[in-house]
Design an enzyme around this catalytic site. Structure first.
Site, PDB file in Angstrom:
ATOM      1  N   ASP A  37       0.871  -1.176   0.000  1.00 39.84           N
ATOM      2  CA  ASP A  37       0.000   0.000   0.000  1.00 39.84           C
ATOM      3  C   ASP A  37       0.907   1.224   0.000  1.00 39.84           C
ATOM      4  O   ASP A  37       2.074   1.155   0.376  1.00 39.84           O
ATOM      5  CB  ASP A  37      -0.919   0.012   1.237  1.00 39.84           C
ATOM      6  CG  ASP A  37      -2.206   0.799   0.999  1.00 39.84           C
ATOM      7  OD1 ASP A  37      -3.272   0.174   0.835  1.00 39.84           O
ATOM      8  OD2 ASP A  37      -2.141   2.051   0.943  1.00 39.84           O
ATOM      9  N   ASN A  90      -5.129  -4.280  -7.084  1.00 44.97           N
ATOM     10  CA  ASN A  90      -6.377  -3.751  -6.518  1.00 44.97           C
ATOM     11  C   ASN A  90      -6.345  -2.238  -6.293  1.00 44.97           C
ATOM     12  O   ASN A  90      -7.396  -1.598  -6.325  1.00 44.97           O
ATOM     13  CB  ASN A  90      -6.643  -4.482  -5.191  1.00 44.97           C
ATOM     14  CG  ASN A  90      -7.620  -3.741  -4.313  1.00 44.97           C
ATOM     15  OD1 ASN A  90      -8.826  -3.781  -4.529  1.00 44.97           O
ATOM     16  ND2 ASN A  90      -7.109  -3.018  -3.316  1.00 44.97           N
ATOM     17  N   TYR A 156     -12.658   7.607 -14.259  1.00 44.03           N
ATOM     18  CA  TYR A 156     -12.815   6.313 -13.584  1.00 44.03           C
ATOM     19  C   TYR A 156     -13.366   5.269 -14.559  1.00 44.03           C
ATOM     20  O   TYR A 156     -12.829   4.163 -14.686  1.00 44.03           O
ATOM     21  CB  TYR A 156     -13.743   6.474 -12.374  1.00 44.03           C
ATOM     22  CG  TYR A 156     -13.792   5.265 -11.469  1.00 44.03           C
ATOM     23  CD1 TYR A 156     -12.814   5.046 -10.502  1.00 44.03           C
ATOM     24  CD2 TYR A 156     -14.816   4.328 -11.579  1.00 44.03           C
ATOM     25  CE1 TYR A 156     -12.857   3.931  -9.670  1.00 44.03           C
ATOM     26  CE2 TYR A 156     -14.869   3.210 -10.751  1.00 44.03           C
ATOM     27  CZ  TYR A 156     -13.881   3.022  -9.795  1.00 44.03           C
ATOM     28  OH  TYR A 156     -13.930   1.912  -8.975  1.00 44.03           O
ATOM     29  N   LYS A 160     -11.340   1.895 -15.870  1.00 43.52           N
ATOM     30  CA  LYS A 160     -11.807   0.546 -15.560  1.00 43.52           C
ATOM     31  C   LYS A 160     -12.128  -0.241 -16.836  1.00 43.52           C
ATOM     32  O   LYS A 160     -11.887  -1.453 -16.897  1.00 43.52           O
ATOM     33  CB  LYS A 160     -13.006   0.599 -14.614  1.00 43.52           C
ATOM     34  CG  LYS A 160     -12.664   1.190 -13.239  1.00 43.52           C
ATOM     35  CD  LYS A 160     -11.607   0.375 -12.491  1.00 43.52           C
ATOM     36  CE  LYS A 160     -11.367   0.858 -11.077  1.00 43.52           C
ATOM     37  NZ  LYS A 160     -10.379   0.046 -10.348  1.00 43.52           N
ATOM     38  N   ILE A 189     -19.410  -0.986  -3.097  1.00 46.83           N
ATOM     39  CA  ILE A 189     -19.047  -1.789  -1.933  1.00 46.83           C
ATOM     40  C   ILE A 189     -18.797  -0.834  -0.765  1.00 46.83           C
ATOM     41  O   ILE A 189     -18.179   0.227  -0.962  1.00 46.83           O
ATOM     42  CB  ILE A 189     -17.738  -2.597  -2.237  1.00 46.83           C
ATOM     43  CG1 ILE A 189     -17.857  -3.371  -3.567  1.00 46.83           C
ATOM     44  CG2 ILE A 189     -17.381  -3.512  -1.069  1.00 46.83           C
ATOM     45  CD1 ILE A 189     -18.914  -4.442  -3.638  1.00 46.83           C
ATOM     46  N   THR A 191     -16.824   0.619   1.560  1.00 46.44           N
ATOM     47  CA  THR A 191     -15.404   0.749   1.911  1.00 46.44           C
ATOM     48  C   THR A 191     -15.112   2.226   2.165  1.00 46.44           C
ATOM     49  O   THR A 191     -15.932   3.089   1.831  1.00 46.44           O
ATOM     50  CB  THR A 191     -14.466   0.289   0.762  1.00 46.44           C
ATOM     51  OG1 THR A 191     -14.505   1.286  -0.277  1.00 46.44           O
ATOM     52  CG2 THR A 191     -14.831  -1.068   0.212  1.00 46.44           C
TER      53      THR A 191
HETATM   54  N1  LIG Z   1     -15.656   0.567  -3.111  1.00 48.22           N
HETATM   55  C1  LIG Z   1     -16.302   0.378  -4.218  1.00 48.22           C
HETATM   56  O1  LIG Z   1     -17.515   0.636  -4.308  1.00 48.22           O
HETATM   57  C2  LIG Z   1     -15.613  -0.195  -5.431  1.00 48.22           C
HETATM   58  C3  LIG Z   1     -16.418  -0.677  -6.475  1.00 48.22           C
HETATM   59  C4  LIG Z   1     -15.809  -1.210  -7.602  1.00 48.22           C
HETATM   60  C5  LIG Z   1     -14.442  -1.252  -7.694  1.00 48.22           C
HETATM   61  N2  LIG Z   1     -13.686  -0.764  -6.671  1.00 48.22           N
HETATM   62  C6  LIG Z   1     -12.249  -0.821  -6.836  1.00 48.22           C
HETATM   63  O2  LIG Z   1     -11.697  -1.617  -5.819  1.00 48.22           O
HETATM   64  C7  LIG Z   1     -10.369  -1.177  -5.527  1.00 48.22           C
HETATM   65  C8  LIG Z   1     -10.227  -0.928  -4.034  1.00 48.22           C
HETATM   66  O3  LIG Z   1     -11.168   0.049  -3.662  1.00 48.22           O
HETATM   67  P1  LIG Z   1     -11.648   0.250  -2.154  1.00 48.22           P
HETATM   68  O4  LIG Z   1     -13.072   0.622  -2.217  1.00 48.22           O
HETATM   69  O5  LIG Z   1     -11.234  -0.888  -1.313  1.00 48.22           O
HETATM   70  O6  LIG Z   1     -10.818   1.567  -1.800  1.00 48.22           O
HETATM   71  P2  LIG Z   1     -10.097   2.064  -0.448  1.00 48.22           P
HETATM   72  O7  LIG Z   1      -9.921   3.512  -0.642  1.00 48.22           O
HETATM   73  O8  LIG Z   1     -10.814   1.541   0.749  1.00 48.22           O
HETATM   74  O9  LIG Z   1      -8.681   1.311  -0.528  1.00 48.22           O
HETATM   75  C9  LIG Z   1      -7.776   1.581  -1.557  1.00 48.22           C
HETATM   76  C10 LIG Z   1      -6.382   1.359  -1.014  1.00 48.22           C
HETATM   77  O10 LIG Z   1      -5.470   1.629  -2.082  1.00 48.22           O
HETATM   78  C11 LIG Z   1      -4.416   2.420  -1.591  1.00 48.22           C
HETATM   79  N3  LIG Z   1      -3.859   3.214  -2.687  1.00 48.22           N
HETATM   80  C12 LIG Z   1      -4.414   4.294  -3.301  1.00 48.22           C
HETATM   81  N4  LIG Z   1      -3.583   4.755  -4.248  1.00 48.22           N
HETATM   82  C13 LIG Z   1      -2.497   3.949  -4.232  1.00 48.22           C
HETATM   83  C14 LIG Z   1      -1.296   3.909  -4.972  1.00 48.22           C
HETATM   84  N5  LIG Z   1      -1.041   4.822  -5.923  1.00 48.22           N
HETATM   85  N6  LIG Z   1      -0.408   2.948  -4.702  1.00 48.22           N
HETATM   86  C15 LIG Z   1      -0.643   2.021  -3.733  1.00 48.22           C
HETATM   87  N7  LIG Z   1      -1.749   2.010  -2.992  1.00 48.22           N
HETATM   88  C16 LIG Z   1      -2.679   2.966  -3.249  1.00 48.22           C
HETATM   89  C17 LIG Z   1      -5.013   3.280  -0.501  1.00 48.22           C
HETATM   90  O11 LIG Z   1      -4.024   3.747   0.414  1.00 48.22           O
HETATM   91  C18 LIG Z   1      -6.008   2.306   0.126  1.00 48.22           C
HETATM   92  O12 LIG Z   1      -5.402   1.570   1.184  1.00 48.22           O
HETATM   93  C19 LIG Z   1     -10.142   0.068  -6.392  1.00 48.22           C
HETATM   94  O13 LIG Z   1      -9.464  -0.315  -7.566  1.00 48.22           O
HETATM   95  C20 LIG Z   1     -11.548   0.521  -6.717  1.00 48.22           C
HETATM   96  O14 LIG Z   1     -11.614   1.251  -7.913  1.00 48.22           O
HETATM   97  C21 LIG Z   1     -14.232  -0.231  -5.543  1.00 48.22           C
END
Ligand SMILES: NC(=O)c1ccc[n+]([C@@H]2O[C@H](COP(=O)([O-])OP(=O)(O)OC[C@H]3O[C@@H](n4cnc5c(N)ncnc54)[C@H](O)[C@@H]3O)[C@@H](O)[C@H]2O)c1
Length: 249
Positions: A37, A90, A156, A160, A189, A191
């Site tokens: 991370d 991720n 975004y 994706k 989700i 989060t």
């Molecule tokens: N939450 C949702 O609704 C959702 C839906 C579809 C897809 N996603 C995708 O799932 C993935 C995770 O999302 P999440 O909701 O868990 O987000 P989150 O913000 O809870 O976690 C993301 C993590 O990535 C880290 N991060 C951000 N930029 C970074 C970088 N440049 N290098 C390394 N680490 C980095 C952050 O510090 C954080 O710990 C993302 O790719 C997001 O697009 C999320």
């Protein structure tokens, strides 16, 4: 026997949300996990959580939008555990909310840099290492917005969709090299990524899911685990939704 026994797995963005749930599930299923991370505090606390549950993990800080740091991350994984069997790309960000004509160039570049370039850098160095290993599995976290629009978030949506395309290419190119690559498309989700959304916005988002609720990180992690394991041995180049029915209407 657990389904990832003797496997070495890497998860980017594993300090929070979906990545954290994936790292914890990989470890629970027997993998040695590199938790990566950009946020050191969250990454280290993820490792502590995994270890206190009896799993094996180590933290490596890396910014996925920086190719040198991603190359070093793969090297550090091999130094720590000797190989790389599974990688889940991720880490991702949301970016600003604006119609495309008003979308700032800075936010466009930032979102594409993390969500697309970062996944490409990950895949590039992971593939090179997996070829040395004689095989491996990659799971890229896309989104439902790899197939439908996210109004006011064109960067975004674009990033994706592109991750889905990149995944297809890798599936085709590495099909005969014992390396599989698939993408996952979660809907909304619960989060920290969604924390900035107002109550009204969350309600509107929830209403778009025929199941009448948002998803949980653990529900995404189960699909990622399946795609990371031998149970999905004939699946590559695919894009799989975990969306509570969002894209069915
Ligand atoms: N939450 C949702 O609704 C959702 C839906 C579809 C897809 N996603 C995708 O799932 C993935 C995770 O999302 P999440 O909701 O868990 O987000 P989150 O913000 O809870 O976690 C993301 C993590 O990535 C880290 N991060 C951000 N930029 C970074 C970088 N440049 N290098 C390394 N680490 C980095 C952050 O510090 C954080 O710990 C993302 O790719 C997001 O697009 C999320």
């Amino acid at each position: 026997m657990k389904i990832l026994d003797n496997k070495v797995a890497l998860v980017t963005g594993a300090g929070s949300g979906i990545g954290l749930a994936i790292a914890k599930l990989y470890a629970k299923e027997g993998a040695k996990v590199v938790v990566s991370d950009i946020n050191e505090e969250h990454g280290k606390s993820a490792v502590a959580e995994i270890k206190s549950a009896g799993g094996e993990a180590t933290f490596v800080k890396a910014d996925t939008s920086n190719p040198e740091q991603v190359e070093a991350l793969i090297k550090a994984t091999v130094e720590a555990y000797g190989r790389l069997d599974i990688a889940c790309n991720n880490a991702g960000i949301g970016g600003e909310q604006a119609t495309t004509g008003d979308y700032s160039i800075d936010s466009w570049k930032k979102v594409l840099n993390v969500n697309l370039d970062g996944v490409f850098y990950g895949c590039k160095y992971e593939l090179n290492q997996m070829e040395k290993n004689g095989g491996g599995v990659i799971v890229n976290i896309a989104s439902i917005h790899g197939t439908v629009a996210a109004p006011l978030s064109s960067a975004y949506t674009t990033s994706k969709h592109a991750v889905v395309g990149l995944t297809k290419n890798i599936g085709v190119e590495y099909g005969q090299k014992n390396i599989r690559c698939n993408a996952v498309g979660p809907a909304y989700i619960e989060t920290p990524l969604l924390e900035s959304a107002s109550g009204d916005m969350k309600e509107a988002l929830t209403a778009k899911h025929p199941m009448g609720r948002l998803g949980k990180s653990e529900e995404v992690a189960e699909l990622v685990l399946f795609l990371s394991s031998e149970k999905s041995s004939f699946m590559t180049g695919g894009y799989y939704l975990v969306d509570g029915g969002y894209t069915a209407i």
